[in-house]
Design a protein around this motif. Structure first.
Motif, PDB file in Angstrom:
ATOM      1  N   GLU A  15      31.339  10.413 -11.309  1.00 14.89           N
ATOM      2  CA  GLU A  15      29.886   9.876 -10.664  1.00 14.89           C
ATOM      3  C   GLU A  15      29.579   8.159 -10.732  1.00 14.89           C
ATOM      4  OE1 GLU A  15      27.529  11.176 -14.895  1.00 14.89           O
ATOM      5  OE2 GLU A  15      28.439  13.038 -14.075  1.00 14.89           O
ATOM      6  N   ARG A  16      31.222   7.675 -10.622  1.00 15.62           N
ATOM      7  CA  ARG A  16      31.113   5.971 -10.059  1.00 15.62           C
ATOM      8  C   ARG A  16      30.701   6.300  -8.551  1.00 15.62           C
ATOM      9  NH1 ARG A  16      36.463   3.947 -10.504  1.00 15.62           N
ATOM     10  NH2 ARG A  16      36.263   3.861 -13.080  1.00 15.62           N
ATOM     11  N   LYS A  17      29.439   5.188  -8.155  1.00 13.00           N
ATOM     12  CA  LYS A  17      29.627   4.829  -7.320  1.00 13.00           C
ATOM     13  C   LYS A  17      27.915   3.417  -7.024  1.00 13.00           C
ATOM     14  CE  LYS A  17      24.936   7.072  -6.457  1.00 13.00           C
ATOM     15  NZ  LYS A  17      24.626   8.414  -6.033  1.00 13.00           N
ATOM     16  N   ARG A  18      28.337   3.447  -6.097  1.00 15.06           N
ATOM     17  CA  ARG A  18      26.655   1.907  -6.241  1.00 15.06           C
ATOM     18  C   ARG A  18      25.831   2.241  -6.305  1.00 15.06           C
ATOM     19  NH1 ARG A  18      29.184  -2.976  -5.334  1.00 15.06           N
ATOM     20  NH2 ARG A  18      27.900  -3.654  -3.956  1.00 15.06           N
ATOM     21  N   MET A  23      17.059  -4.891 -12.991  1.00 17.93           N
ATOM     22  CA  MET A  23      16.273  -5.742 -13.009  1.00 17.93           C
ATOM     23  C   MET A  23      16.447  -6.795 -12.227  1.00 17.93           C
ATOM     24  SD  MET A  23      17.701  -6.094 -17.393  1.00 17.93           S
ATOM     25  CE  MET A  23      16.465  -8.395 -17.375  1.00 17.93           C
ATOM     26  N   CYS A  24      17.639  -7.116 -11.476  1.00 15.77           N
ATOM     27  CA  CYS A  24      17.919  -7.638 -10.637  1.00 15.77           C
ATOM     28  C   CYS A  24      17.996  -7.565  -9.098  1.00 15.77           C
ATOM     29  CB  CYS A  24      19.265  -8.896 -10.863  1.00 15.77           C
ATOM     30  SG  CYS A  24      20.479  -7.724 -10.760  1.00 15.77           S
ATOM     31  N   ARG A  25      17.254  -6.144  -9.282  1.00 20.03           N
ATOM     32  CA  ARG A  25      18.241  -5.687  -7.448  1.00 20.03           C
ATOM     33  C   ARG A  25      18.992  -5.461  -7.298  1.00 20.03           C
ATOM     34  NH1 ARG A  25      14.883  -1.504  -8.328  1.00 20.03           N
ATOM     35  NH2 ARG A  25      14.914  -1.392  -6.241  1.00 20.03           N
ATOM     36  N   GLU A  26      20.152  -5.815  -7.627  1.00 13.76           N
ATOM     37  CA  GLU A  26      21.469  -6.447  -6.603  1.00 13.76           C
ATOM     38  C   GLU A  26      22.230  -4.773  -6.581  1.00 13.76           C
ATOM     39  OE1 GLU A  26      22.643  -9.050  -5.523  1.00 13.76           O
ATOM     40  OE2 GLU A  26      20.401  -9.831  -5.392  1.00 13.76           O
ATOM     41  N   SER A  30      28.510   1.579 -10.357  1.00 16.04           N
ATOM     42  CA  SER A  30      28.408   2.099 -11.640  1.00 16.04           C
ATOM     43  C   SER A  30      28.890   3.409 -12.079  1.00 16.04           C
ATOM     44  CB  SER A  30      26.643   2.904 -11.424  1.00 16.04           C
ATOM     45  OG  SER A  30      26.292   3.542 -12.168  1.00 16.04           O
ATOM     46  N   PHE A  31      28.716   3.136 -13.500  1.00 18.34           N
ATOM     47  CA  PHE A  31      29.783   4.571 -14.300  1.00 18.34           C
ATOM     48  C   PHE A  31      29.383   5.678 -14.429  1.00 18.34           C
ATOM     49  CE2 PHE A  31      31.683   0.607 -14.763  1.00 18.34           C
ATOM     50  CZ  PHE A  31      33.017   0.378 -13.931  1.00 18.34           C
ATOM     51  N   ARG A  36      22.100   1.896 -15.349  1.00 15.04           N
ATOM     52  CA  ARG A  36      21.410   1.187 -13.598  1.00 15.04           C
ATOM     53  C   ARG A  36      21.462  -0.341 -13.841  1.00 15.04           C
ATOM     54  NH1 ARG A  36      19.624   4.773 -10.523  1.00 15.04           N
ATOM     55  NH2 ARG A  36      20.910   7.173 -10.883  1.00 15.04           N
ATOM     56  N   ILE A  37      21.848  -1.158 -14.933  1.00  9.15           N
ATOM     57  CA  ILE A  37      21.745  -2.495 -15.280  1.00  9.15           C
ATOM     58  C   ILE A  37      22.996  -3.367 -14.942  1.00  9.15           C
ATOM     59  CG2 ILE A  37      21.085  -4.244 -17.303  1.00  9.15           C
ATOM     60  CD1 ILE A  37      18.851  -2.201 -16.158  1.00  9.15           C
ATOM     61  N   CYS A  38      23.291  -3.687 -14.433  1.00 15.86           N
ATOM     62  CA  CYS A  38      24.267  -4.254 -14.086  1.00 15.86           C
ATOM     63  C   CYS A  38      24.983  -5.186 -15.418  1.00 15.86           C
ATOM     64  CB  CYS A  38      24.265  -5.447 -12.909  1.00 15.86           C
ATOM     65  SG  CYS A  38      23.893  -7.155 -13.084  1.00 15.86           S
ATOM     66  N   LYS A  39      26.198  -6.353 -15.426  1.00 12.80           N
ATOM     67  CA  LYS A  39      26.742  -6.431 -15.913  1.00 12.80           C
ATOM     68  C   LYS A  39      25.907  -8.542 -17.059  1.00 12.80           C
ATOM     69  CE  LYS A  39      31.320  -4.246 -16.511  1.00 12.80           C
ATOM     70  NZ  LYS A  39      32.803  -4.666 -16.900  1.00 12.80           N
ATOM     71  N   LYS A  40      25.995  -8.565 -15.177  1.00 11.79           N
ATOM     72  CA  LYS A  40      25.758  -9.849 -15.158  1.00 11.79           C
ATOM     73  C   LYS A  40      23.965  -9.934 -16.180  1.00 11.79           C
ATOM     74  CE  LYS A  40      23.564 -11.392 -11.579  1.00 11.79           C
ATOM     75  NZ  LYS A  40      23.088 -12.112 -10.184  1.00 11.79           N
TER      76      LYS A  40
END
Length: 51
Positions: A15-18, A23-26, A30-31, A36-40
């Motif tokens: 399932e891993r993909k970009r 939140m920030c749309r960057e 993703s795992f 759906r929320i990046c680490k930042k």
């Protein structure tokens, strides 16, 4: 490694993909569809406080 760990590892590899952060749309790595929320963004106060 136990059986459960192996299943989780195999599922993560499938399932891993970009994906775009909700939140920030960057784009970020993703795992899975539930990630759906990046680490930042997860490190920000707004995320931690549930705002």
């Amino acid at each position: 490694m136990n059986t459960e760990g192996k299943i989780v590892e195999e599922r993560v590899n499938v399932e891993r993909k970009r994906r775009r952060c909700l939140m920030c749309r960057e784009m970020f790595d993703s795992f899975g569809p539930g990630n759906r929320i990046c680490k930042k963004c997860k490190s920000k106060q707004a995320w931690r406080s549930g705002v």
